[in-house]
Design a protein around this motif. Structure first.
Motif, PDB file in Angstrom:
ATOM      1  N   ALA A  40      -4.211 -15.488   5.561  1.00  0.00           N
ATOM      2  CA  ALA A  40      -4.101 -14.304   6.409  1.00  0.00           C
ATOM      3  C   ALA A  40      -5.439 -13.562   6.509  1.00  0.00           C
ATOM      4  O   ALA A  40      -6.179 -13.451   5.526  1.00  0.00           O
ATOM      5  N   SER A  41      -5.734 -13.048   7.678  1.00  0.00           N
ATOM      6  CA  SER A  41      -6.933 -12.250   7.900  1.00  0.00           C
ATOM      7  C   SER A  41      -6.727 -10.852   7.317  1.00  0.00           C
ATOM      8  O   SER A  41      -5.585 -10.432   7.065  1.00  0.00           O
ATOM      9  N   PRO A  42      -7.822 -10.105   7.117  1.00  0.00           N
ATOM     10  CA  PRO A  42      -7.663  -8.724   6.645  1.00  0.00           C
ATOM     11  C   PRO A  42      -6.781  -7.894   7.571  1.00  0.00           C
ATOM     12  O   PRO A  42      -5.987  -7.066   7.097  1.00  0.00           O
ATOM     13  N   GLU A  43      -6.893  -8.110   8.861  1.00  0.00           N
ATOM     14  CA  GLU A  43      -6.072  -7.357   9.816  1.00  0.00           C
ATOM     15  C   GLU A  43      -4.595  -7.692   9.635  1.00  0.00           C
ATOM     16  O   GLU A  43      -3.728  -6.799   9.680  1.00  0.00           O
ATOM     17  N   THR A  44      -4.311  -8.978   9.447  1.00  0.00           N
ATOM     18  CA  THR A  44      -2.923  -9.381   9.230  1.00  0.00           C
ATOM     19  C   THR A  44      -2.378  -8.805   7.938  1.00  0.00           C
ATOM     20  O   THR A  44      -1.244  -8.303   7.891  1.00  0.00           O
ATOM     21  N   LEU A  45      -3.183  -8.827   6.870  1.00  0.00           N
ATOM     22  CA  LEU A  45      -2.734  -8.299   5.589  1.00  0.00           C
ATOM     23  C   LEU A  45      -2.471  -6.791   5.680  1.00  0.00           C
ATOM     24  O   LEU A  45      -1.521  -6.288   5.070  1.00  0.00           O
ATOM     25  N   THR A  46      -3.303  -6.106   6.441  1.00  0.00           N
ATOM     26  CA  THR A  46      -3.070  -4.675   6.638  1.00  0.00           C
ATOM     27  C   THR A  46      -1.731  -4.431   7.325  1.00  0.00           C
ATOM     28  O   THR A  46      -0.971  -3.526   6.947  1.00  0.00           O
ATOM     29  N   ALA A  47      -1.419  -5.249   8.318  1.00  0.00           N
ATOM     30  CA  ALA A  47      -0.137  -5.120   9.014  1.00  0.00           C
ATOM     31  C   ALA A  47       1.020  -5.539   8.110  1.00  0.00           C
ATOM     32  O   ALA A  47       2.104  -4.935   8.149  1.00  0.00           O
ATOM     33  N   VAL A  48       0.809  -6.574   7.289  1.00  0.00           N
ATOM     34  CA  VAL A  48       1.847  -7.030   6.367  1.00  0.00           C
ATOM     35  C   VAL A  48       2.179  -5.938   5.355  1.00  0.00           C
ATOM     36  O   VAL A  48       3.347  -5.756   4.974  1.00  0.00           O
ATOM     37  N   GLU A  49       1.180  -5.195   4.937  1.00  0.00           N
ATOM     38  CA  GLU A  49       1.428  -4.125   3.965  1.00  0.00           C
ATOM     39  C   GLU A  49       2.456  -3.131   4.502  1.00  0.00           C
ATOM     40  O   GLU A  49       3.258  -2.584   3.728  1.00  0.00           O
ATOM     41  N   ASP A  50       2.449  -2.902   5.806  1.00  0.00           N
ATOM     42  CA  ASP A  50       3.408  -1.969   6.404  1.00  0.00           C
ATOM     43  C   ASP A  50       4.841  -2.493   6.339  1.00  0.00           C
ATOM     44  O   ASP A  50       5.795  -1.722   6.507  1.00  0.00           O
ATOM     45  N   LEU A  51       4.998  -3.789   6.120  1.00  0.00           N
ATOM     46  CA  LEU A  51       6.340  -4.381   6.031  1.00  0.00           C
ATOM     47  C   LEU A  51       6.934  -4.262   4.629  1.00  0.00           C
ATOM     48  O   LEU A  51       8.126  -4.520   4.450  1.00  0.00           O
ATOM     49  N   LEU A  52       6.097  -3.902   3.658  1.00  0.00           N
ATOM     50  CA  LEU A  52       6.525  -3.908   2.265  1.00  0.00           C
ATOM     51  C   LEU A  52       6.727  -2.493   1.747  1.00  0.00           C
ATOM     52  O   LEU A  52       5.859  -1.632   1.935  1.00  0.00           O
ATOM     53  N   PRO A  53       7.845  -2.215   1.089  1.00  0.00           N
ATOM     54  CA  PRO A  53       8.054  -0.885   0.507  1.00  0.00           C
ATOM     55  C   PRO A  53       6.972  -0.570  -0.524  1.00  0.00           C
ATOM     56  O   PRO A  53       6.529  -1.454  -1.273  1.00  0.00           O
ATOM     57  N   GLY A  54       6.579   0.683  -0.580  1.00  0.00           N
ATOM     58  CA  GLY A  54       5.560   1.094  -1.523  1.00  0.00           C
ATOM     59  C   GLY A  54       5.943   0.810  -2.961  1.00  0.00           C
ATOM     60  O   GLY A  54       5.093   0.466  -3.785  1.00  0.00           O
ATOM     61  N   GLU A  55       7.234   0.926  -3.292  1.00  0.00           N
ATOM     62  CA  GLU A  55       7.661   0.693  -4.668  1.00  0.00           C
ATOM     63  C   GLU A  55       7.479  -0.766  -5.073  1.00  0.00           C
ATOM     64  O   GLU A  55       7.267  -1.069  -6.254  1.00  0.00           O
ATOM     65  N   TRP A  56       7.544  -1.691  -4.108  1.00  0.00           N
ATOM     66  CA  TRP A  56       7.324  -3.088  -4.432  1.00  0.00           C
ATOM     67  C   TRP A  56       5.868  -3.321  -4.824  1.00  0.00           C
ATOM     68  O   TRP A  56       5.582  -4.004  -5.802  1.00  0.00           O
ATOM     69  N   LEU A  57       4.969  -2.761  -4.061  1.00  0.00           N
ATOM     70  CA  LEU A  57       3.542  -2.924  -4.348  1.00  0.00           C
ATOM     71  C   LEU A  57       3.118  -2.138  -5.588  1.00  0.00           C
ATOM     72  O   LEU A  57       2.109  -2.462  -6.225  1.00  0.00           O
ATOM     73  N   ALA A  58       3.892  -1.112  -5.945  1.00  0.00           N
ATOM     74  CA  ALA A  58       3.542  -0.279  -7.090  1.00  0.00           C
ATOM     75  C   ALA A  58       3.738  -0.986  -8.418  1.00  0.00           C
ATOM     76  O   ALA A  58       3.267  -0.489  -9.457  1.00  0.00           O
ATOM     77  N   ALA A  59       4.405  -2.128  -8.432  1.00  0.00           N
ATOM     78  CA  ALA A  59       4.589  -2.895  -9.665  1.00  0.00           C
ATOM     79  C   ALA A  59       3.309  -3.664  -9.969  1.00  0.00           C
ATOM     80  O   ALA A  59       3.279  -4.902 -10.035  1.00  0.00           O
ATOM     81  N   SER A  60       2.216  -2.926 -10.162  1.00  0.00           N
ATOM     82  CA  SER A  60       0.878  -3.514 -10.295  1.00  0.00           C
ATOM     83  C   SER A  60      -0.033  -2.465 -10.919  1.00  0.00           C
ATOM     84  O   SER A  60       0.436  -1.407 -11.363  1.00  0.00           O
ATOM     85  N   ALA A  61      -1.332  -2.758 -10.965  1.00  0.00           N
ATOM     86  CA  ALA A  61      -2.321  -1.804 -11.466  1.00  0.00           C
ATOM     87  C   ALA A  61      -3.454  -1.726 -10.460  1.00  0.00           C
ATOM     88  O   ALA A  61      -4.195  -2.694 -10.273  1.00  0.00           O
ATOM     89  N   THR A  62      -3.584  -0.590  -9.795  1.00  0.00           N
ATOM     90  CA  THR A  62      -4.617  -0.408  -8.781  1.00  0.00           C
ATOM     91  C   THR A  62      -5.269   0.957  -8.968  1.00  0.00           C
ATOM     92  O   THR A  62      -4.878   1.740  -9.826  1.00  0.00           O
ATOM     93  N   GLY A  63      -6.267   1.233  -8.122  1.00  0.00           N
ATOM     94  CA  GLY A  63      -6.946   2.517  -8.200  1.00  0.00           C
ATOM     95  C   GLY A  63      -8.091   2.465  -9.193  1.00  0.00           C
ATOM     96  O   GLY A  63      -8.763   1.445  -9.351  1.00  0.00           O
ATOM     97  N   THR A  64      -8.324   3.562  -9.890  1.00  0.00           N
ATOM     98  CA  THR A  64      -9.431   3.623 -10.836  1.00  0.00           C
ATOM     99  C   THR A  64      -9.152   2.724 -12.039  1.00  0.00           C
ATOM    100  O   THR A  64      -7.992   2.391 -12.346  1.00  0.00           O
ATOM    101  N   ALA A  65     -10.209   2.355 -12.731  1.00  0.00           N
ATOM    102  CA  ALA A  65     -10.044   1.557 -13.945  1.00  0.00           C
ATOM    103  C   ALA A  65      -9.223   2.318 -14.978  1.00  0.00           C
ATOM    104  O   ALA A  65      -8.414   1.730 -15.711  1.00  0.00           O
ATOM    105  N   THR A  66      -9.408   3.628 -15.030  1.00  0.00           N
ATOM    106  CA  THR A  66      -8.639   4.449 -15.968  1.00  0.00           C
ATOM    107  C   THR A  66      -7.149   4.404 -15.650  1.00  0.00           C
ATOM    108  O   THR A  66      -6.307   4.287 -16.553  1.00  0.00           O
ATOM    109  N   HIS A  67      -6.821   4.456 -14.361  1.00  0.00           N
ATOM    110  CA  HIS A  67      -5.410   4.356 -13.992  1.00  0.00           C
ATOM    111  C   HIS A  67      -4.859   2.974 -14.323  1.00  0.00           C
ATOM    112  O   HIS A  67      -3.709   2.839 -14.768  1.00  0.00           O
TER     113      HIS A  67
END
Length: 381
Positions: free
Chosen positions: A302-329
């Motif tokens: 998938a291209s970056p544009e496609t991935l950006t659009a795919v992100e809109d298909l996924l609930p935020g809580e699904w993606l939240a099962a991860s570690a992102t943001g600052t290294a401290t977070h």
């Protein structure tokens, strides 16, 4: 590697000189070698050296039928390291004759002086159907593990006729008395219970919510206790997708959105089921033209544009099962895994070098927590 690995050789002799000990700064953390769609296995050599230098405790090796054959990679990793523990997580028992798998594990066990664990998993039914292999069942896994352990103890297996197959005679060497840990990868409740009954360690799956992780830990340890085993002796690893902000937006899209999307393409039903997510959201995602027309795994094509659009298909809580943001977070998200009851956390989706900011943050977080609480809060099994 894990679970528990004894520092002994083939017949119980010390695998290191008296007065020395293996150590790593972060025995509670691991990473994958050749994460993602890597095509150059030679890159593993630098990766494992870096992982050991950074103090990671365990290297995990997934297997794909291309340039990621698990035993070859484990041998290479073992040959250029001295402290790093190594686990195949996972290979499948049905892709090799049991003598080949058992002998490969003994070879790696001795090559690494006890740092190796044989990791097994169920694999993918659709793939096995296509390539002509039987689908893996719990009964097969239980039977295969029993065969390996008998062979490692120097036993001769005569006239075996069980779920793992028919074998007139199996033997490695009557003098063998190997203690090789078995790791089982698990997602669903049946495999989690099986792991508690037969495995030395367990690897969970990426994008488990914290509640799902805690529930999986309880399932494993309860099954172990019911089977008459010490539930505390099992080492349970969670797998946490990590993409700190230093890697940039494209990396976040590919490693987070693309990877979760790829899992949902392939075996989303069980991931949705164990997390208690909504099945209709998965069905709508799979039916969307962005997904049906992707032409392959989203994290690979998938291209970056496609991935950006795919992100809109996924609930935020699904993606939240991860570690992102600052290294401290990200460090706080690692800590949440331990609060859910695991013994180790695999930082998924990165080369070891890419993990440097997060490891720095985790060092500080762990130091602060240890100064204010029990010394064993972050296990060092």
């Amino acid at each position: 590697m894990s679970e528990p690995v004894r520092d002994v050789g083939s017949r119980g002799e010390p695998a290191v000189m008296p007065g020395t000990r293996r150590s790593s700064e972060f025995p509670e953390l691991g990473c994958y070698g050749l994460a993602g769609h890597a095509t150059d296995p030679h890159a593993l050599l630098d990766e494992v050296r870096t992982a050991e230098h950074l103090g990671l405790g365990t290297l995990f090796l997934s297997e794909r039928f291309n340039t990621k054959e698990a035993f070859t990679l484990a041998g290479a990793a073992g040959a250029v390291t001295t402290d790093l523990r190594i686990c195949t997580a996972a290979t499948n028992h049905n892709t090799r004759h049991p003598l080949v798998t058992a002998a490969g594990a003994v070879t790696l066990h001795r090559l690494t002086r006890g740092r190796y664990s044989l990791g097994l998993g169920r694999g993918f039914d659709a793939l096995f159907d296509v390539i002509g292999l039987p689908r893996i069942t719990s009964a097969q896994l239980r039977d295969a593990v029993d065969i390996y352990r008998r062979l490692w103890r120097g036993e001769t297996v005569l006239g075996h006729d069980g779920p793992a197959g028919k074998y007139p005679l199996l033997q490695l060497d009557p003098s063998y008395d190997e203690n090789i840990p078995i790791t089982l990868t698990a997602i669903g409740p049946a495999t989690l219970r099986l792991a508690g009954e037969i495995a030395d360690s367990v690897v969970l799956h990426t994008f488990f919510t914290d509640d799902t992780t805690a529930r999986a830990v309880r399932t494993i340890r309860t099954a172990a206790e019911t089977a008459g085993r010490d539930p505390a002796a099992l080492r349970i690893w969670s797998v946490l997708a990590v993409v700190d902000e230093s890697q940039g937006e494209l990396a976040r899209l590919r490693k987070l959105v693309g990877r979760l999307g790829t899992y949902l393409q392939g075996y989303g039903d069980i991931l949705v089921r164990v997390n208690g997510w909504e099945q209709q959201v998965l069905d709508d995602f799979r039916a969307h033209p962005l997904v049906t027309g992707a032409g392959g795994a989203l994290d690979a094509v998938a291209s970056p544009e496609t991935l950006t659009a795919v992100e809109d298909l996924l609930p935020g809580e699904w993606l939240a099962a991860s570690a992102t943001g600052t290294a401290t977070h990200c460090a706080t998200r690692i800590a949440a895994q331990f609060r859910a009851g695991v013994d180790g956390v695999i930082l998924h989706g990165n080369t070891p070098a890419e993990l440097t900011p997060v490891l720095t943050a985790w060092r500080e977080y762990r130091s602060n927590e240890k100064s204010a609480g029990p010394a064993d809060r972050f296990p060092e099994k």
